[in-house]
Design a protein around this motif. Structure first.
Motif, mmCIF file in Angstrom:
data_model
loop_
_atom_site.group_PDB
_atom_site.id
_atom_site.type_symbol
_atom_site.label_atom_id
_atom_site.label_comp_id
_atom_site.label_asym_id
_atom_site.label_seq_id
_atom_site.Cartn_x
_atom_site.Cartn_y
_atom_site.Cartn_z
ATOM 1 N N ASN A 78 52.092 80.006 65.136
ATOM 2 C CA ASN A 78 53.296 80.188 65.272
ATOM 3 C C ASN A 78 54.027 80.118 63.753
ATOM 4 O O ASN A 78 53.490 79.587 62.746
ATOM 5 C CB ASN A 78 54.009 79.099 65.994
ATOM 6 C CG ASN A 78 53.562 78.987 67.288
ATOM 7 O OD1 ASN A 78 53.251 79.903 67.978
ATOM 8 N ND2 ASN A 78 53.278 77.739 67.889
ATOM 9 N N ILE A 79 55.162 80.836 63.575
ATOM 10 C CA ILE A 79 55.848 80.728 62.396
ATOM 11 C C ILE A 79 56.458 79.449 62.110
ATOM 12 O O ILE A 79 56.963 78.776 62.952
ATOM 13 C CB ILE A 79 56.947 81.657 62.314
ATOM 14 C CG1 ILE A 79 56.472 83.220 62.667
ATOM 15 C CG2 ILE A 79 57.826 81.770 61.030
ATOM 16 C CD1 ILE A 79 57.594 84.314 62.614
ATOM 17 N N GLU A 80 56.102 78.977 60.856
ATOM 18 C CA GLU A 80 56.520 77.552 60.504
ATOM 19 C C GLU A 80 57.121 77.482 59.012
ATOM 20 O O GLU A 80 57.063 78.460 58.267
ATOM 21 C CB GLU A 80 54.877 76.587 60.447
ATOM 22 C CG GLU A 80 54.292 76.590 61.336
ATOM 23 C CD GLU A 80 54.456 75.648 62.522
ATOM 24 O OE1 GLU A 80 55.790 74.844 62.352
ATOM 25 O OE2 GLU A 80 53.996 75.541 63.413
ATOM 26 N N ARG A 81 58.179 76.707 59.076
ATOM 27 C CA ARG A 81 59.111 76.492 58.071
ATOM 28 C C ARG A 81 59.221 75.146 57.350
ATOM 29 O O ARG A 81 58.959 74.224 57.877
ATOM 30 C CB ARG A 81 60.650 76.950 58.512
ATOM 31 C CG ARG A 81 60.794 78.200 58.943
ATOM 32 C CD ARG A 81 62.210 78.669 59.614
ATOM 33 N NE ARG A 81 62.298 80.191 59.794
ATOM 34 C CZ ARG A 81 61.727 80.812 60.968
ATOM 35 N NH1 ARG A 81 61.233 80.008 61.911
ATOM 36 N NH2 ARG A 81 61.816 82.158 61.184
ATOM 37 N N SER A 103 60.461 77.532 52.273
ATOM 38 C CA SER A 103 59.568 78.565 52.577
ATOM 39 C C SER A 103 59.344 78.680 54.225
ATOM 40 O O SER A 103 59.863 77.953 54.976
ATOM 41 C CB SER A 103 58.317 77.802 52.012
ATOM 42 O OG SER A 103 57.935 76.851 52.701
ATOM 43 N N VAL A 104 58.841 79.728 54.344
ATOM 44 C CA VAL A 104 58.306 80.137 55.751
ATOM 45 C C VAL A 104 57.002 80.693 55.858
ATOM 46 O O VAL A 104 56.767 81.525 54.752
ATOM 47 C CB VAL A 104 59.333 81.149 56.540
ATOM 48 C CG1 VAL A 104 59.447 82.220 55.550
ATOM 49 C CG2 VAL A 104 58.945 81.526 57.737
ATOM 50 N N ALA A 105 55.840 80.325 56.574
ATOM 51 C CA ALA A 105 54.709 80.671 56.523
ATOM 52 C C ALA A 105 54.733 81.521 57.851
ATOM 53 O O ALA A 105 54.907 81.007 59.041
ATOM 54 C CB ALA A 105 53.591 79.440 56.739
ATOM 55 N N ASP A 107 69.024 86.746 62.110
ATOM 56 C CA ASP A 107 68.643 88.207 61.553
ATOM 57 C C ASP A 107 67.417 87.861 60.696
ATOM 58 O O ASP A 107 66.397 88.834 60.903
ATOM 59 C CB ASP A 107 69.727 88.834 60.601
ATOM 60 C CG ASP A 107 70.325 88.023 59.601
ATOM 61 O OD1 ASP A 107 70.053 86.983 59.577
ATOM 62 O OD2 ASP A 107 71.224 88.516 58.608
ATOM 63 N N ARG A 108 67.399 86.662 60.029
ATOM 64 C CA ARG A 108 65.878 86.521 59.343
ATOM 65 C C ARG A 108 64.889 85.989 60.337
ATOM 66 O O ARG A 108 63.744 86.641 59.831
ATOM 67 C CB ARG A 108 66.311 85.372 58.233
ATOM 68 C CG ARG A 108 66.634 85.773 56.681
ATOM 69 C CD ARG A 108 68.051 86.212 57.033
ATOM 70 N NE ARG A 108 68.920 86.589 55.621
ATOM 71 C CZ ARG A 108 70.206 86.925 55.580
ATOM 72 N NH1 ARG A 108 70.652 86.944 56.866
ATOM 73 N NH2 ARG A 108 70.846 87.046 54.646
ATOM 74 N N VAL A 109 65.252 85.371 61.307
ATOM 75 C CA VAL A 109 64.094 85.119 62.222
ATOM 76 C C VAL A 109 63.542 86.349 62.742
ATOM 77 O O VAL A 109 62.491 86.486 62.935
ATOM 78 C CB VAL A 109 64.876 84.235 63.469
ATOM 79 C CG1 VAL A 109 63.979 84.144 64.499
ATOM 80 C CG2 VAL A 109 65.184 82.721 62.665
ATOM 81 N N SER A 143 59.726 87.566 62.471
ATOM 82 C CA SER A 143 59.147 88.107 63.771
ATOM 83 C C SER A 143 58.428 89.585 63.467
ATOM 84 O O SER A 143 57.223 89.828 63.937
ATOM 85 C CB SER A 143 59.851 87.993 64.804
ATOM 86 O OG SER A 143 60.091 86.477 65.061
ATOM 87 N N LEU A 144 59.163 90.562 63.122
ATOM 88 C CA LEU A 144 59.021 91.876 62.874
ATOM 89 C C LEU A 144 57.723 91.954 61.915
ATOM 90 O O LEU A 144 56.723 92.837 62.095
ATOM 91 C CB LEU A 144 60.101 92.783 62.527
ATOM 92 C CG LEU A 144 60.970 92.968 63.494
ATOM 93 C CD1 LEU A 144 62.143 93.814 63.220
ATOM 94 C CD2 LEU A 144 60.525 93.880 64.667
ATOM 95 N N LEU A 145 57.868 91.266 60.816
ATOM 96 C CA LEU A 145 56.714 91.140 59.727
ATOM 97 C C LEU A 145 55.563 90.645 60.357
ATOM 98 O O LEU A 145 54.503 91.142 60.105
ATOM 99 C CB LEU A 145 57.200 90.259 58.704
ATOM 100 C CG LEU A 145 58.276 90.522 57.660
ATOM 101 C CD1 LEU A 145 58.363 89.712 56.556
ATOM 102 C CD2 LEU A 145 57.289 91.918 57.035
#
Length: 618
Positions: free
Chosen positions: A240-243, A268-270, A298-300, A304-306
């Motif tokens: 999962n994306i973690e921040r 940061s976001v991983a 919009d950043r979330v 997710s698209l990345l």
């Protein structure tokens, strides 16, 4: 009433004096009112006490600048765009931004008499409106920038020829974004330590330098260590994306907090890169100079698209080149530097003709000389980009044909065999380099064999028949390498103009397998090659027993330690003076040779019986 200039200054001067007199009270009310906006508490609560105090001071300073009699239109534009970028970076939604003028008005209305300061309030209100419009322009421009970036990354995801090219182009593209202070792509090595494989942004390089000074700088893949519980380690395990919303107050970021502070990383976001329901292949970590970054809706969506886009790209590349070895950014740069620093040394492994016993060609194998150490391709090839691979081919071909000329002058007219990477089929420079090198060295095309690995998937949009036909027009020999190791179809072997096939070294190794089954499989591959009118080489042969067996089974050429290990051009010239003979196919003396002869007899009897049955009358 103008918003700026002498006339506005006269009207605003009394209001500005009131703001200064009640600065502390206005600041407190402004903070209280901003806390009532939907997302503002989320931001303020992540700040340390010092950061919160500093934020409140900056809010007041901005209000005072906005009401300043000396503010010019240009200066207002600059400061509004600056604060717009900050608001966007910290995740302030547009809806909250649109409500912020109301919070400002609520903060000052108890200190001002509207009738007395009507003109000043009108100017200030219009400045508020312009300020909001300028900030929203920043939001829109950043959104447009992200969309443009995603289009660029989509092209990279579809076209990057290697994992190295993918991660290099990704971090280069992302590091050009104002919202991203630094980024890296990495994976854990064999012992679970994350390696920064590609980095983007000047601050990221400084960050790594800071971490190298600290014994706690490594990121771990497992949760047993505090160094495994930052966003990167958690993202690797969870998928999962973690921040980290604020590195300075996040207890999980303690091992890296000091280094991050020094270079200005605040959050940061991983992003774990994988396809849905598949294991994570790599981590993309982004850093921001602001706390709370990458949290707005919009950043979330962007992160997710990345994740989806780059997860697809890695899966595509693993289908082409397999899972590559984890390698640090510094080591990648080191190997690329060696290649371009005249450190390439070609070694040569002889191939024997099993019919005549003569050495008819050699395979050119690349090595990099690093000090006194010779580095093999399995160590440096995973580090190479498509540009590096082309340079390796160009320099390697030039060196091999130069050495071949020297051997020919000494009476040894050998062929040269060289690997042609899959990336070559989508890059016309390989054909031109081959054509020019053959012409420059006055070398007949038939003396050069280009080997294409069986498990290399051809690049998208490339017709291999057309591309390889161009090489065939030069007269070169084409070989499919490592037959038996991959899953290419028989149509590929039949339709593409290969002249030779090479049976994979692992296929020709008995090990713990049944020797008869191994030899029978080799025999069937040899028969397949001969049926398709291909010359068959068996590589990786290490002892005389197997050498004799493949000779009995009908192989045309052999390569392996039983003939010779790879050697330098000078060593090969001396080695060629020694006499050697091929094993006698008709009188095997080893256990494997006798077994191969028995297989040969049984297969011939089976075919004869089948033929007799086919022609027998009903």
């Amino acid at each position: 009433m103008p918003l700026y200039g002498p006339a506005a200054a006269v009207v605003l001067a009394p209001l500005f004096q009131i703001f200064n007199e009640h600065a502390d009270e206005i600041s407190k009310r402004l903070f209280d009112n901003l806390m009532r906006l939907p997302r503002s508490p989320h931001f303020f609560q992540m700040l340390s006490a010092d950061e919160l105090e500093q934020t409140q001071r900056r809010q007041l300073q901005y209000l005072l600048r906005l009401a300043s009699p000396t503010l010019s239109a240009h200066d207002h534009g600059v400061m509004a765009r600056q604060i717009g970028r900050i608001h966007a970076a910290i995740g302030l939604d547009r809806s909250d931004l649109a409500r912020s003028p109301g919070a400002l008005w609520a903060s000052i209305r108890n200190f001002i008499t509207p009738d007395t300061h009507h003109g000043a309030l009108e100017v200030l209100e219009r400045r508020f409106i312009r300020d909001l419009a300028l900030q929203l322009d920043v939001y829109q421009n950043l959104q447009t920038s992200r969309e443009t970036m995603l289009l660029s990354l989509t092209e990279v995801a579809w076209k990057a020829p290697t994992y190295t090219d993918l991660i290099t182009q990704v971090v280069e593209t992302l590091s050009d974004c104002d919202e991203i202070a630094g980024c890296f792509v990495g994976r854990p090595d064999d012992v679970g330590i994350f390696r920064y494989e590609s980095i983007g942004g000047a601050a990221m390089g400084q960050y790594l330098s800071e971490l190298e000074k600290s014994a706690d700088g490594a990121i771990m893949a497992n949760s047993d260590s505090p160094k495994g519980n930052g966003p990167t380690g958690r993202a690797w395990r969870s998928g999962n994306i973690e921040r980290s919303l604020n590195i300075s107050t996040d207890p999980h970021m303690t091992p890296w907090e000091e280094a991050a502070r020094r270079v200005g990383f605040r959050s940061s976001v991983a992003i774990p890169l994988h396809q849905p329901d598949h294991p994570t292949r790599a981590i993309l970590t982004l850093y921001s100079a602001s706390p709370g970054a990458f949290t707005a809706s919009d950043r979330v969506a962007f992160t997710s698209l990345l994740q989806s886009l780059l997860g697809f790209a890695i899966t595509r590349l693993e289908a082409l080149e397999g899972k590559t070895q984890t390698m640090s950014h510094g080591l990648r740069q080191h190997f690329a530097g060696l290649l371009r620093g005249n450190a390439l040394v070609m070694h040569y492994q002889p191939l024997m003709d099993l019919h005549s016993g003569q050495i008819v060609k050699v395979e050119a194998l690349a090595r990099l000389l690093d000090g006194d150490q010779l580095i093999r391709p399995d160590a440096f090839l995973p580090a190479f980009s498509a540009e590096d691979l082309f340079e390796l081919y160009r320099l390697g071909l030039e060196q091999a044909l130069t050495d071949r000329q020297r051997w020919a002058e000494a009476g040894h007219d050998l062929g040269i065999s060289l690997n042609l990477p899959a990336t070559a089929l989508g890059d016309g420079r390989y054909y031109l380099a081959t054509r020019d090198a053959l012409h420059r060295h006055a070398c007949a095309g038939e003396k050069l064999t280009l080997e294409v690995l069986e498990y290399d998937a051809f690049p998208l949009g490339v017709d291999p028949l057309i591309v390889l036909s161009h090489f065939k027009a030069l007269g070169v020999v084409l070989a499919e390498d490592d037959l038996g190791s991959g899953h290419s179809s028989l149509n590929r072997l039949r339709e593409i103009p290969f002249d030779d096939v090479k049976i994979d070294r692992h296929t020709a190794r008995v090990g713990h397998h049944n020797p008869e089954r191994v030899l029978l499989f080799i025999y069937q591959l040899i028969q397949l090659g001969h049926t398709l009118l291909k010359r068959v080489t068996v590589e990786g042969i290490e002892d005389f027993d197997m050498l004799e067996a493949i000779a009995v089974l009908g192989a045309d050429l052999v390569q392996g330690y039983v003939i010779s290990q790879p050697m330098s051009a000078k060593q090969l010239a001396q080695w060629l003076r020694q006499p050697r003979n091929a094993p006698d196919r008709t009188r095997p003396v080893t256990a494997y040779g006798v077994l191969a002869m028995d297989i040969l007899k049984r297969e011939r009897q089976r075919l004869l019986a089948h033929e007799n049955q086919r022609v027998a009358p009903d």
